[in-house]
Motif scaffolding. Structure first.
Motif, mmCIF file in Angstrom:
data_model
loop_
_atom_site.group_PDB
_atom_site.id
_atom_site.type_symbol
_atom_site.label_atom_id
_atom_site.label_comp_id
_atom_site.label_asym_id
_atom_site.label_seq_id
_atom_site.Cartn_x
_atom_site.Cartn_y
_atom_site.Cartn_z
ATOM 1 N N GLY A 1 0.809 -1.208 0.000
ATOM 2 C CA GLY A 1 0.000 0.000 0.000
ATOM 3 C C GLY A 1 0.845 1.261 0.000
ATOM 4 N N ALA A 2 0.186 2.383 -0.140
ATOM 5 C CA ALA A 2 0.872 3.673 -0.154
ATOM 6 C C ALA A 2 1.579 3.944 1.170
ATOM 7 C CB ALA A 2 -0.129 4.784 -0.461
ATOM 8 N N SER A 3 1.089 3.365 2.256
ATOM 9 C CA SER A 3 1.695 3.563 3.573
ATOM 10 C C SER A 3 2.901 2.661 3.808
ATOM 11 C CB SER A 3 0.658 3.296 4.663
ATOM 12 O OG SER A 3 0.211 1.948 4.609
ATOM 13 N N GLY A 4 3.158 1.726 2.868
ATOM 14 C CA GLY A 4 4.231 0.757 3.044
ATOM 15 C C GLY A 4 3.788 -0.547 3.662
ATOM 16 N N ASP A 5 2.535 -0.636 4.119
ATOM 17 C CA ASP A 5 2.005 -1.865 4.684
ATOM 18 C C ASP A 5 1.658 -2.851 3.575
ATOM 19 O OD1 ASP A 5 2.174 -0.885 7.296
ATOM 20 O OD2 ASP A 5 0.215 0.096 7.139
#
Length: 417
Positions: free
Chosen positions: A83-87
């Motif tokens: 995801g965009a958050s790195g998750d």
């Protein structure tokens, strides 16, 4: 006379044709409009243009595909994504993500799907692979007492293991005298026996045996009590099918892959970490192809003047020699130890009747009774260590940190093997 005859004859022909036309109209009066309409339609249609259009359609089929693409259904697999958050998440449609309780976090599948992240907290249950278990109010810290539990249900009967990645893990550490986790604890139940841990464990992991069948839920519980403390946790839950090549060997709480890497005991920190009591678990390293041995070396310790990267027993505030063996005595490891099967110092000349050193403890990492740290080699396969501590530290064992060890596998052609 001849000219007059021709004129009369032509006039007679014209008179006959006129009568013939009149008689046709009188006999079939309704056919004239129909025939005239067909004739006018044929005259108005340009059949050459129709033929040209048909030829163009044969040679330029994309004109039709542009119209049909509006009704094309795009499908893509529910694979892993970032995801965009790195998750890490699962690629799916917006409707599917919402119906399963996830949250969209960026695009995937060339923009046709959304990276769906599953994040949950206290008192919930999940069967979604890749779920993040976080503290209440995450990403803010949590300062309260109580119990926060997540129930992990198998997503498929073929799931054999649950891997827990401790992406964020800061809770209160053990008490100072015997290093027991009596304020905060992280407890895993429902699978193989797992020791309770506490303190700082960011970057660590665990493999939990999920059993056979679908009625074996695994429970993850954070118990917080005692003094005020800013706690923060984020544990990724990955379900591992039995048939995968990345499944850990049985009996391994921790499982490492790769030719080289680093091993740490829980709550290890060279500055303020304390070795946890009541630990008993296996640490496994997958033997890579064409490698026959493994070498261990204590990590560098840039914090202390004298390295505390391996301090398992004794008063580590003072120099402590390496202790080996399982018998009783001042230089043996009867209570706390790291087991390295048939360990030998690199470069040591083996005596004729060499005995295998197994347990290593003390405050110096070596397979010999020594104050000098050394790299330790083992050729026993599979590559597996075992860590054990009891529930008593004081007054003999003081301020032990545990261990941090680097490993590197040795190729079968190495002369030391």
């Amino acid at each position: 006379m001849g000219v007059m005859f021709v004129v009369l004859f032509m006039g007679f022909l014209q008179f006959c044709q006129a009568n013939k036309s009149n008689s046709s109209v009188n006999v079939v009066p309704r056919r004239i409009p129909y025939v005239s309409a067909i004739t006018r339609w044929k005259n108005n249609v340009n059949f050459n243009k129709v033929r040209d259009y048909q030829k163009e359609a044969r040679f330029w089929p994309q004109k039709e595909s542009r119209f049909l693409s509006l009704f094309t259904v795009v499908t893509f697999p529910n694979g892993g994504c970032t995801g965009a958050s790195g998750d890490n998440g699962t690629c799916m449609t917006a409707r599917e993500c919402s119906s399963r309780g996830g949250s969209a976090n960026g695009y995937c599948a060339n923009g046709f799907g959304l990276c769906c992240i599953f994040m949950t907290s206290c008192g919930s249950s999940t069967s979604e692979n890749g779920t993040y278990f976080v503290n209440s109010g995450y990403p803010s810290t949590y300062d309260a007492t109580g119990s926060c539990e997540l129930t992990v249900v198998k997503s498929h009967p073929d799931v054999c293991q649950i891997r827990l990645d401790l992406d964020r893990f800061t809770i209160a550490g053990p008490e100072r005298m015997n290093h027991v986790c009596n304020q905060d604890q992280f407890i895993v139940s429902g699978g193989n026996p797992v020791p309770a841990i506490c303190g700082f464990n960011q970057g660590g992991h665990m493999y939990i045996d999920a059993g056979i069948g679908t009625t074996n839920p695994v429970k993850l519980t954070f118990v917080t009590s005692g003094n005020s403390f800013e706690r923060l946790w984020k544990v990724k839950v990955t379900q591992i099918p039995c048939s995968t090549i990345y499944k850990a060997d049985e009996g391994c709480l921790q499982y490492y892959t790769g030719v080289s890497g680093q091993l740490k005991s829980f709550n290890y920190d060279p500055t303020s970490g304390r070795q946890l009591s009541n630990q008993d678990y296996g640490i496994c390293i997958r033997m890579e192809r064409n490698f026959c041995g493994i070498q261990y070396t204590a990590c560098n310790d840039p914090v202390n003047n004298r390295s505390r990267a391996f301090t398992i027993s004794g008063n580590s505030n003072n120099p402590v020699n390496a202790m080996i063996g399982s018998g009783a005595g001042p230089n043996n490891c009867a209570n706390d130890w790291l087991l390295v099967p048939c360990a030998a110092n690199v470069g040591r000349i083996q005596p004729a009747q060499a005995l295998c050193t197994d347990r290593i403890c003390g405050g110096t990492f070596s397979a010999d009774l020594s104050m000098q740290a050394s790299s330790v080699l083992s050729t026993v396969k599979p590559f597996r260590l075992w860590f054990h501590t009891d529930n008593v530290e004081a007054p003999v064992d003081i301020d032990n940190r545990g261990f941090c060890i680097n490993y590197i596998q040795q190729p079968c052609t190495n002369n030391v093997i």
